[in-house]
Design a protein around this motif. Structure first.
Motif, mmCIF file in Angstrom:
data_model
loop_
_atom_site.group_PDB
_atom_site.id
_atom_site.type_symbol
_atom_site.label_atom_id
_atom_site.label_comp_id
_atom_site.label_asym_id
_atom_site.label_seq_id
_atom_site.Cartn_x
_atom_site.Cartn_y
_atom_site.Cartn_z
ATOM 1 N N PHE A 110 36.851 43.404 47.074
ATOM 2 C CA PHE A 110 35.893 43.521 45.970
ATOM 3 C C PHE A 110 35.989 42.316 45.041
ATOM 4 N N ALA A 111 37.211 41.866 44.767
ATOM 5 C CA ALA A 111 37.410 40.721 43.881
ATOM 6 C C ALA A 111 36.754 39.467 44.445
ATOM 7 N N ILE A 112 36.839 39.267 45.757
ATOM 8 C CA ILE A 112 36.209 38.098 46.373
ATOM 9 C C ILE A 112 34.695 38.184 46.238
ATOM 10 N N ASP A 113 34.122 39.381 46.378
ATOM 11 C CA ASP A 113 32.676 39.548 46.178
ATOM 12 C C ASP A 113 32.284 39.190 44.748
ATOM 13 N N VAL A 114 33.082 39.623 43.780
ATOM 14 C CA VAL A 114 32.804 39.313 42.378
ATOM 15 C C VAL A 114 32.919 37.819 42.130
ATOM 16 N N LEU A 115 33.921 37.179 42.715
ATOM 17 C CA LEU A 115 34.092 35.733 42.558
ATOM 18 C C LEU A 115 32.916 34.970 43.157
ATOM 19 N N HIS A 116 32.406 35.439 44.287
ATOM 20 C CA HIS A 116 31.238 34.809 44.904
ATOM 21 C C HIS A 116 30.023 34.908 43.989
ATOM 22 N N ALA A 117 29.862 36.037 43.320
ATOM 23 C CA ALA A 117 28.666 36.290 42.524
ATOM 24 C C ALA A 117 28.755 35.725 41.114
ATOM 25 N N SER A 118 29.939 35.320 40.668
ATOM 26 C CA SER A 118 30.128 34.860 39.290
ATOM 27 C C SER A 118 29.940 33.353 39.181
ATOM 28 N N ARG A 119 29.595 32.909 37.997
ATOM 29 C CA ARG A 119 29.357 31.476 37.784
ATOM 30 C C ARG A 119 30.654 30.688 37.692
ATOM 31 N N SER A 120 31.774 31.371 37.441
ATOM 32 C CA SER A 120 33.054 30.669 37.344
ATOM 33 C C SER A 120 34.185 31.647 37.618
ATOM 34 N N VAL A 121 35.361 31.103 37.884
ATOM 35 C CA VAL A 121 36.545 31.940 38.087
ATOM 36 C C VAL A 121 36.890 32.678 36.806
ATOM 37 N N ASP A 122 36.710 32.032 35.651
ATOM 38 C CA ASP A 122 36.989 32.677 34.370
ATOM 39 C C ASP A 122 36.095 33.897 34.165
ATOM 40 N N ALA A 123 34.810 33.769 34.505
ATOM 41 C CA ALA A 123 33.884 34.885 34.335
ATOM 42 C C ALA A 123 34.258 36.045 35.251
ATOM 43 N N ALA A 124 34.610 35.747 36.493
ATOM 44 C CA ALA A 124 35.022 36.788 37.428
ATOM 45 C C ALA A 124 36.315 37.456 36.977
ATOM 46 N N SER A 125 37.241 36.666 36.466
ATOM 47 C CA SER A 125 38.516 37.211 36.008
ATOM 48 C C SER A 125 38.308 38.201 34.866
ATOM 49 N N ALA A 126 37.396 37.869 33.967
ATOM 50 C CA ALA A 126 37.110 38.774 32.849
ATOM 51 C C ALA A 126 36.523 40.089 33.346
ATOM 52 N N LEU A 127 35.634 40.020 34.325
ATOM 53 C CA LEU A 127 35.041 41.239 34.876
ATOM 54 C C LEU A 127 36.078 42.096 35.600
ATOM 55 N N LEU A 128 36.998 41.449 36.289
ATOM 56 C CA LEU A 128 38.006 42.160 37.067
ATOM 57 C C LEU A 128 39.200 42.604 36.235
ATOM 58 N N GLY A 129 39.349 42.027 35.042
ATOM 59 C CA GLY A 129 40.489 42.363 34.201
ATOM 60 C C GLY A 129 41.791 41.777 34.698
ATOM 61 N N ILE A 130 41.725 40.560 35.259
ATOM 62 C CA ILE A 130 42.919 39.884 35.759
ATOM 63 C C ILE A 130 42.986 38.480 35.177
ATOM 64 N N HIS A 131 44.137 37.856 35.273
ATOM 65 C CA HIS A 131 44.315 36.502 34.758
ATOM 66 C C HIS A 131 43.678 35.489 35.716
ATOM 67 N N TRP A 132 43.309 34.332 35.164
ATOM 68 C CA TRP A 132 42.700 33.272 35.977
ATOM 69 C C TRP A 132 43.597 32.877 37.137
ATOM 70 N N SER A 133 44.892 32.744 36.884
ATOM 71 C CA SER A 133 45.811 32.327 37.944
ATOM 72 C C SER A 133 45.898 33.380 39.050
ATOM 73 N N THR A 134 45.780 34.651 38.674
ATOM 74 C CA THR A 134 45.783 35.717 39.668
ATOM 75 C C THR A 134 44.548 35.629 40.553
#
Length: 221
Positions: A110-134
């Protein structure tokens, strides 16, 4: 197994070797904790696959799972350890997560799908509730899984290009084909033998390398 345990057992996708021991719902913290228990009769060595006797249980571990509605869901379990005559004492594999991972396979997909759909890793991280490095580590593991599944047996032609990376003498060599692409980073520019020496290509293809060029020109193999 009661109806609630059966409900979560199906949601998590557990097999018959695992059951839901307890369900802890914290409405104030908006978290759902599912305690899993191994109920199987036998254990298998994770290295050789042989059926073994059960030694004991490893310390309790937790895995982030897909959220259940607005509740952040965490799986916890003490995973059995197998006593293998050939490999020694090993913690068995679990069906919901990879070795040493802190997230379930469902969450990572699911996280990879969110990362694909997001404009940046930071935006996806915020949606997923995880740190950028994670999030970056999830990407790296997804790439490793993809490379492990990819076959280059039918690669007949390949192209190679080289681009400067950042400042200084760092370069990225890109190998490209009709159905695959890979890249490697080097501290120096490669020579015309880069295609033939590529570990990404099967030997029969790499040995046929006759032409290679850089900076926009296609190399044929």
């Amino acid at each position: 197994m009661d109806s609630i345990s059966r409900h979560y057992h199906q949601m998590v996708g557990l097999n018959d070797d695992w059951g839901i021991d307890s369900v802890d719902l914290d409405v104030a913290a908006q978290t759902l904790k599912l305690q899993l228990e191994f109920v199987g009769a036998k254990v298998a060595c994770p290295d050789c696959g042989n059926q073994c006797s059960r030694k004991d249980k490893a310390p309790e571990r937790s895995w982030r799972h897909l959220d259940a509605m607005q509740f952040q869901t965490v799986l916890t379990a003490r995973v059995p350890r197998a006593e293998c005559d050939a490999c020694g004492v090993k913690t068995i594999s679990v069906p919901w997560a990879g070795k040493h991972n802190r997230f379930t396979l469902m969450f990572e997909a699911f996280a990879i799908d969110v990362l694909h759909a997001s404009r940046s890793v930071d935006a996806a991280s915020a949606l997923l509730g995880i740190h950028w490095s994670t999030a970056q580590k999830l990407i790296e593991r997804a790439v490793e899984r993809g490379l492990a599944r990819r076959s280059t047996d039918e690669v007949l032609h390949a192209g190679v290009d080289e681009k400067s990376f950042g400042k200084g003498q760092d370069h990225v060599t890109v190998f490209d084909g009709p159905r695959w692409r890979t890249s490697s980073r080097s501290g120096r520019r490669q020579n015309d033998r880069s295609v033939r020496s590529s570990p990404e290509l099967p030997d029969r293809t790499a040995e046929k390398g006759r032409q290679s060029s850089q900076h926009g020109h296609v190399a044929g193999v």
